[in-house]
Design an enzyme around this catalytic site. Structure first.
Site, short mmCIF file in Angstrom:
data_model
loop_
_atom_site.label_atom_id
_atom_site.label_comp_id
_atom_site.label_asym_id
_atom_site.label_seq_id
_atom_site.Cartn_x
_atom_site.Cartn_y
_atom_site.Cartn_z
N ILE A 64 0.83 -1.21 0.00
CA ILE A 64 0.00 0.00 0.00
C ILE A 64 0.86 1.26 0.00
O ILE A 64 1.88 1.33 0.68
CB ILE A 64 -0.93 0.01 1.23
CG1 ILE A 64 -1.97 -1.12 1.13
CG2 ILE A 64 -1.65 1.35 1.38
CD1 ILE A 64 -2.85 -1.24 2.36
N GLY A 94 -0.17 -5.69 0.57
CA GLY A 94 -1.21 -5.83 -0.44
C GLY A 94 -0.81 -6.72 -1.59
O GLY A 94 -1.68 -7.28 -2.28
N ASP A 135 -2.10 -10.07 -0.78
CA ASP A 135 -3.54 -10.08 -1.06
C ASP A 135 -3.79 -10.32 -2.55
O ASP A 135 -4.67 -11.09 -2.94
CB ASP A 135 -4.17 -8.74 -0.67
CG ASP A 135 -4.13 -8.47 0.83
OD1 ASP A 135 -4.79 -9.21 1.57
OD2 ASP A 135 -3.46 -7.53 1.24
N GLU A 165 0.84 -6.30 7.44
CA GLU A 165 -0.16 -5.42 8.04
C GLU A 165 -0.03 -5.24 9.55
O GLU A 165 -0.27 -4.13 10.07
CB GLU A 165 -1.57 -5.92 7.69
CG GLU A 165 -2.01 -5.58 6.27
CD GLU A 165 -1.45 -6.52 5.21
OE1 GLU A 165 -1.80 -6.36 4.03
OE2 GLU A 165 -0.64 -7.42 5.57
N ASP A 196 -7.00 -6.87 5.56
CA ASP A 196 -8.45 -6.87 5.40
C ASP A 196 -8.94 -6.94 3.96
O ASP A 196 -10.12 -6.72 3.69
CB ASP A 196 -9.05 -5.62 6.07
CG ASP A 196 -8.47 -4.31 5.56
OD1 ASP A 196 -7.63 -4.33 4.64
OD2 ASP A 196 -8.86 -3.24 6.10
#
Length: 310
Positions: free
Chosen positions: A100, A156, A159, A179, A187
């Site tokens: 991120i 991310g 993810d 995270e 999330d």
């Protein structure tokens, strides 16, 4: 055996990869997506193959606000693009992604709008579900997605890759569920998909709770990736070769296989079998079955068989 295959494919597919790097970031209306992306470079290095490259190399491919929106736009378009049968995702520059873009995303994350706790919470939930869709759209895309990771894949990035169908990496690659180090629980997909990718729940918990780095050899042994290549050039050649093999098969068979694999992952065996029977009651009525059977009897390669677009 694998090294021999990679070496034989390297000259041909390396040229395809280099051509992809030179392609413009948007594609003509006849070739694919036309949206003007600022964080993604989209190209078609070979017939039926679309290459989506995270393209903020000077920012280590960090995920800013535009990225979260453009990934959804890109994969929605690819899902409907009949000329695309398989997608390869990679990162530009010295690493796959640093995760991120905290500076760009700080406003949304730290100062959510709302007049009271209920309204602030409601807006935060809408924001999180919107960002979740950025990677869920990869999983929902009926075209198989091969992701090729070099260097770091942080936060991310994990993810993103867990939403892909096939994961490859270079020997210097490493992965980090980052995270907890920035004060939050992941999330947008890692905590939901990683346990289903890696067989060991204990290892998933360790990675998510300690934010330690996982290197290529461990990623391979744990099942996070299926192949490890010596460098990025060899990896991209391998990814494009694999994509070409997938693209040569019947799109009815390939897309049906992806959708049913994902359905079966999230349902019982009995439910998966019932869904498969319902699926194939119509999909077996395709001309692709006869074409494929004939090719096998004539000892032809799948690449010699022409299948209609889907």
């Amino acid at each position: 055996m694998l090294s021999a295959i990679v070496k034989s494919a390297l000259p041909k597919y390396s040229r395809l990869w280099l051509l992809a790097q030179a392609s413009v970031r948007t594609m003509s209306s006849s070739d694919g997506p036309t949206s003007p992306f600022t964080t993604l470079a989209v190209s078609r290095p070979a017939e039926s193959i679309t290459h989506v490259e995270l393209h903020r190399p000077k920012k280590l491919n960090t995920m800013n606000k535009a990225f979260w929106r453009e990934m959804v736009e890109c994969f929605h378009e690819l899902a409907d693009d009949q000329a695309c049968r398989v997608v390869v995702v990679s990162g530009a520059g010295k690493m796959f992604t640093a995760g991120i873009d905290l500076m760009d995303m700080a406003g949304d994350m730290l100062q959510p709008e709302g007049d009271d706790t209920a309204r602030i919470s409601w807006n935060v939930r809408k924001l999180v579900t919107k960002y979740q869709e950025t990677f869920s759209v990869i999983e929902k895309c009926p075209k198989p997605v091969v992701v090729a990771v070099h260097g770091a894949c942080i936060g991310g990035g994990v993810d993103l890759i867990t939403a892909c169908d096939i994961r490859l990496c270079t020997q210097d690659a490493w992965f980090q569920v980052k995270e907890v180090d920035i004060g939050l629980a992941a999330d947008v997909g890692t905590l939901q998909r990683l346990p289903k990718v890696i067989g060991s729940r204990s290892l998933v918990n360790e990675l998510a709770l300690t934010a330690r780095k996982m290197y290529a050899d461990e990623a391979k042994s744990s099942g996070l990736v299926s192949r490890v290549f010596p460098d990025k050039e060899a990896m991209m050649a391998g990814a494009l070769e694999m994509a070409a093999e997938i693209a040569a098969r019947s799109p009815v068979a390939v897309q049906g296989t992806k959708l049913n694999l994902i359905y079966s992952r999230d349902h019982s065996v009995a439910e998966g079998l019932d869904y498969m029977a319902t699926w194939n009651m119509s999909m077996l009525q395709t001309q692709d079955v006869m074409k494929s059977a004939q090719a096998v009897m004539e000892k032809k390669s799948p690449k010699e068989t022409v299948f209609s677009k889907l």
